[in-house]
Structure formats: C-alpha cells, structure tokens
Scaffold this motif. Structure first.
Motif, PDB file in Angstrom:
ATOM      1  N   GLN A   1     -22.405  28.553  60.298  1.00 58.52           N
ATOM      2  CA  GLN A   1     -23.715  27.925  60.221  1.00 58.52           C
ATOM      3  C   GLN A   1     -24.784  28.856  60.780  1.00 58.52           C
ATOM      4  O   GLN A   1     -24.481  29.893  61.365  1.00 58.52           O
ATOM      5  CB  GLN A   1     -23.728  26.593  60.973  1.00 58.52           C
ATOM      6  CG  GLN A   1     -23.508  26.699  62.468  1.00 58.52           C
ATOM      7  CD  GLN A   1     -23.482  25.346  63.146  1.00 58.52           C
ATOM      8  OE1 GLN A   1     -22.635  24.508  62.850  1.00 58.52           O
ATOM      9  NE2 GLN A   1     -24.399  25.128  64.068  1.00 58.52           N
ATOM     10  N   LEU A   2     -26.025  28.472  60.560  1.00 56.45           N
ATOM     11  CA  LEU A   2     -27.154  29.196  61.133  1.00 56.45           C
ATOM     12  C   LEU A   2     -27.570  28.523  62.435  1.00 56.45           C
ATOM     13  O   LEU A   2     -27.598  27.298  62.532  1.00 56.45           O
ATOM     14  CB  LEU A   2     -28.328  29.220  60.154  1.00 56.45           C
ATOM     15  CG  LEU A   2     -28.148  30.053  58.882  1.00 56.45           C
ATOM     16  CD1 LEU A   2     -29.355  29.878  57.972  1.00 56.45           C
ATOM     17  CD2 LEU A   2     -27.951  31.524  59.219  1.00 56.45           C
ATOM     18  N   ASP A   3     -27.900  29.359  63.429  1.00 50.30           N
ATOM     19  CA  ASP A   3     -28.340  28.833  64.714  1.00 50.30           C
ATOM     20  C   ASP A   3     -29.670  29.474  65.082  1.00 50.30           C
ATOM     21  O   ASP A   3     -29.967  30.609  64.688  1.00 50.30           O
ATOM     22  CB  ASP A   3     -27.302  29.138  65.790  1.00 50.30           C
ATOM     23  CG  ASP A   3     -27.531  28.336  67.060  1.00 50.30           C
ATOM     24  OD1 ASP A   3     -28.174  27.268  66.977  1.00 50.30           O
ATOM     25  OD2 ASP A   3     -27.082  28.778  68.127  1.00 50.30           O
ATOM     26  N   TRP A   4     -30.496  28.751  65.819  1.00 48.40           N
ATOM     27  CA  TRP A   4     -31.770  29.289  66.293  1.00 48.40           C
ATOM     28  C   TRP A   4     -31.550  30.095  67.559  1.00 48.40           C
ATOM     29  O   TRP A   4     -30.856  29.644  68.484  1.00 48.40           O
ATOM     30  CB  TRP A   4     -32.762  28.160  66.577  1.00 48.40           C
ATOM     31  CG  TRP A   4     -33.259  27.459  65.348  1.00 48.40           C
ATOM     32  CD1 TRP A   4     -32.885  26.228  64.890  1.00 48.40           C
ATOM     33  CD2 TRP A   4     -34.218  27.959  64.426  1.00 48.40           C
ATOM     34  NE1 TRP A   4     -33.544  25.922  63.739  1.00 48.40           N
ATOM     35  CE2 TRP A   4     -34.383  26.972  63.420  1.00 48.40           C
ATOM     36  CE3 TRP A   4     -34.954  29.136  64.336  1.00 48.40           C
ATOM     37  CZ2 TRP A   4     -35.245  27.123  62.352  1.00 48.40           C
ATOM     38  CZ3 TRP A   4     -35.827  29.305  63.272  1.00 48.40           C
ATOM     39  CH2 TRP A   4     -35.977  28.308  62.296  1.00 48.40           C
ATOM     40  N   VAL A   5     -32.128  31.292  67.625  1.00 48.01           N
ATOM     41  CA  VAL A   5     -32.072  32.136  68.815  1.00 48.01           C
ATOM     42  C   VAL A   5     -33.487  32.618  69.132  1.00 48.01           C
ATOM     43  O   VAL A   5     -34.344  32.704  68.244  1.00 48.01           O
ATOM     44  CB  VAL A   5     -31.131  33.348  68.635  1.00 48.01           C
ATOM     45  CG1 VAL A   5     -29.704  32.888  68.455  1.00 48.01           C
ATOM     46  CG2 VAL A   5     -31.576  34.218  67.465  1.00 48.01           C
ATOM     47  N   VAL A   6     -33.720  32.940  70.410  1.00 49.71           N
ATOM     48  CA  VAL A   6     -35.041  33.406  70.813  1.00 49.71           C
ATOM     49  C   VAL A   6     -35.197  34.884  70.460  1.00 49.71           C
ATOM     50  O   VAL A   6     -34.235  35.656  70.496  1.00 49.71           O
ATOM     51  CB  VAL A   6     -35.281  33.209  72.323  1.00 49.71           C
ATOM     52  CG1 VAL A   6     -35.267  31.736  72.670  1.00 49.71           C
ATOM     53  CG2 VAL A   6     -34.258  33.960  73.155  1.00 49.71           C
ATOM     54  N   GLU A   7     -36.411  35.265  70.124  1.00 49.86           N
ATOM     55  CA  GLU A   7     -36.730  36.663  69.885  1.00 49.86           C
ATOM     56  C   GLU A   7     -37.110  37.332  71.202  1.00 49.86           C
ATOM     57  O   GLU A   7     -37.672  36.693  72.090  1.00 49.86           O
ATOM     58  CB  GLU A   7     -37.889  36.786  68.901  1.00 49.86           C
ATOM     59  CG  GLU A   7     -37.552  36.307  67.498  1.00 49.86           C
ATOM     60  CD  GLU A   7     -38.702  36.513  66.542  1.00 49.86           C
ATOM     61  OE1 GLU A   7     -38.537  37.257  65.562  1.00 49.86           O
ATOM     62  OE2 GLU A   7     -39.774  35.927  66.786  1.00 49.86           O
ATOM     63  N   GLU A   8     -36.796  38.609  71.296  1.00 50.26           N
ATOM     64  CA  GLU A   8     -37.188  39.417  72.447  1.00 50.26           C
ATOM     65  C   GLU A   8     -37.747  40.726  71.928  1.00 50.26           C
ATOM     66  O   GLU A   8     -37.095  41.415  71.143  1.00 50.26           O
ATOM     67  CB  GLU A   8     -36.008  39.683  73.372  1.00 50.26           C
ATOM     68  CG  GLU A   8     -36.375  40.512  74.592  1.00 50.26           C
ATOM     69  CD  GLU A   8     -35.195  40.704  75.536  1.00 50.26           C
ATOM     70  OE1 GLU A   8     -35.414  41.175  76.664  1.00 50.26           O
ATOM     71  OE2 GLU A   8     -34.062  40.387  75.137  1.00 50.26           O
ATOM     72  N   SER A   9     -38.951  41.063  72.356  1.00 53.74           N
ATOM     73  CA  SER A   9     -39.615  42.258  71.842  1.00 53.74           C
ATOM     74  C   SER A   9     -40.174  43.088  72.994  1.00 53.74           C
ATOM     75  O   SER A   9     -40.691  42.540  73.967  1.00 53.74           O
ATOM     76  CB  SER A   9     -40.780  41.872  70.910  1.00 53.74           C
ATOM     77  OG  SER A   9     -40.312  41.136  69.802  1.00 53.74           O
ATOM     78  N   PRO A  10     -40.084  44.424  72.886  1.00 51.20           N
ATOM     79  CA  PRO A  10     -40.778  45.277  73.847  1.00 51.20           C
ATOM     80  C   PRO A  10     -42.230  45.469  73.426  1.00 51.20           C
ATOM     81  O   PRO A  10     -42.518  45.746  72.261  1.00 51.20           O
ATOM     82  CB  PRO A  10     -40.000  46.599  73.768  1.00 51.20           C
ATOM     83  CG  PRO A  10     -39.472  46.627  72.374  1.00 51.20           C
ATOM     84  CD  PRO A  10     -39.253  45.194  71.946  1.00 51.20           C
TER      85      PRO A  10
END
Length: 265
Positions: A22-31
């Motif tokens: 399945q697809l799951d939501w994850v948080v983005e992390e950016s520099p």
C-alpha cells in the motif's frame, strides 16, 4: 514552493504475518541553505512549508535581526535549496560567519550558542493569566489541528494562542523549526507578545525555552515534559511552563501565579 510537507511512499504493511502492499504518507525533509548578504550562514533541515516564516524566525533567534523590517527581501531557489536574504544592515559582528548545519533533531548537528543566547534572551516582564480549563482547551485545539501528524506520525506542532483560541499553527519535522515559524509569523504581523501563549507538542528543552524567551512570550503549554535546565531558565526568565497536558491533567512547573482555576483566564 510545496506547502504540503508530506508525500507518499510504497510500503509493505504487516498485521501479524499477513502482508499487504500500500501507499503510506511520510513527511518530507529538505535542506535549505540560508545565504545572508551573500554569505552562507546556515543549512536548515526542515519541512518545506512556510519557509519565509522559518527563515525570519531563525534569523531572529540567532540574533541576526531584531525585527522583520530589517529584511529587505527573501527569495528562494527551490530546485537547489537556497534562501537568499538581503538585510538592510551588515551582519552583526558577534555572529560567527562559518557555515553551520542545524539539525531537525536534538543531535550534535544543532549547536548551542551561549553568546548569542545571552544577548537575545529576554526576561518576561508582562504576561497573560490563563485558567486550567483554557490550558486543556488549547491543547485539544492543537491536537485537532495536527492533521499532518495524524497522517504521518512524524511532525511536531507549535501554535500561537491568544486568549482561548489558537491564532496560528505551524508544523515541522523539527520542533525548533516549528517554533521559528511561529516566531517569523509574530515578527511579520507585529503582534503583542504579552497576551500570547505558545502551545506545543514536544518536550521543553533549554533551547526551546530560550526560543520562547526570545519571542517575548511568558508561557508555554506542552503535552510533554520539560528538562531541568529549561525549568531553571524559566524560573530566572519569568516564564510559566505547563507540561503533561493530557486527559484533563497537567503540571505547572514555574511561575504558577499565572495559572488559575476560574473559568476565565
């Protein structure tokens, strides 16, 4: 600039030994590397949301600016991860110009600047009074508005409250970043600080407490715990810490005179 801060990832999910794809939501992390007056100042590891507020609040926390009016422009190169800040003044001499990495968590990548903290931390002279019931209500409002955390389990949330309602909520993978976004909002809107309260999802470390002090706010309400150093600083800086606000229970650690049991603050 993407303001969602979340994306989807393909996972295998197990329930006992049964597995589904399945697809799951994850948080983005950016520099985001902050360039101030042409100098590389710091690289923030953050959620890519409300970045102008984050940069403004971070620069204020570091003692680079005193007000938002000192920033002439902030421009972003999203593809390369740069924020270009033009100030109406030179960088202060007390600032170390060397490039610094500021981590999203509480590891060694986030340094503690005693010199800058000593120059920018404020003893709070005026602050609002809040009832116990208002503390419960404000935390319930923060929980209700923490949609990204509910989807991902990977966000910290901070809110600016005035009287009995949340005025603005900001989320980030880093609790310090979430507070800097609130600080940036405060500076951009020039709000009266003594009437405000910070409502917070994370633990209250000494660095968190110092950010509250630099904002000029005299109370923080959190569902988590404070550290001993944070409590000593709060006692000295005249800040009320309310922790473990859960299930109609809470602890008032410092400056208890601002918390009352009446129905109104």
């Amino acid at each position: 600039m993407d303001e969602s801060g979340i994306t989807q990832w393909s996972i295998q999910k197990y329930h006992a030994t049964d597995v589904t794809d399945q697809l799951d939501w994850v948080v983005e992390e950016s520099p985001v590397t902050v360039i101030v007056n042409g100098e590389a100042f710091a690289t923030l590891l953050c959620s890519p949301t409300h970045l102008p507020e984050l940069v403004t609040g971070f620069l204020a926390s570091e003692g680079v600016i005193q007000s938002a009016t000192e920033i002439e422009t902030i421009t972003f190169n999203d593809a390369q991860g740069f924020a270009y800040v033009a100030l109406s003044k030179p960088l202060p001499d007390v600032i170390d110009y060397s490039k610094r990495v500021v981590g999203s968590c509480c590891g060694k990548s986030r340094q503690f600047y005693f010199q800058n903290d000593a120059k920018t931390a404020k003893t709070i002279m005026r602050s609002t009074n809040v009832s116990v019931q208002t503390c419960y209500a404000l935390m319930a409002q923060l929980q209700k508005r923490s949609e990204t955390f509910a989807l991902t389990g990977g966000m910290h949330n901070a809110a600016l409250a005035v009287e009995d309602h949340l005025k603005v909520v900001r989320a980030d993978i880093g609790r310090h970043n979430a507070l800097d976004k609130i600080y940036g909002y405060l500076l951009n809107h020039n709000l009266r600080r003594h009437q405000a309260v910070i409502v917070f999802s994370g633990r209250i470390s000494s660095e968190v407490l110092l950010k509250i002090s630099k904002m000029g706010i005299g109370m923080i309400i959190s569902k988590s715990a404070p550290s001993h150093l944070a409590l000593k600083l709060a006692d000295d800086l005249n800040i009320t810490i309310v922790g473990f606000v859960r299930d109609h229970k809470l602890n008032v650690y410092t400056h208890q005179e601002r918390i009352n049991v009446s129905s109104k603050g």
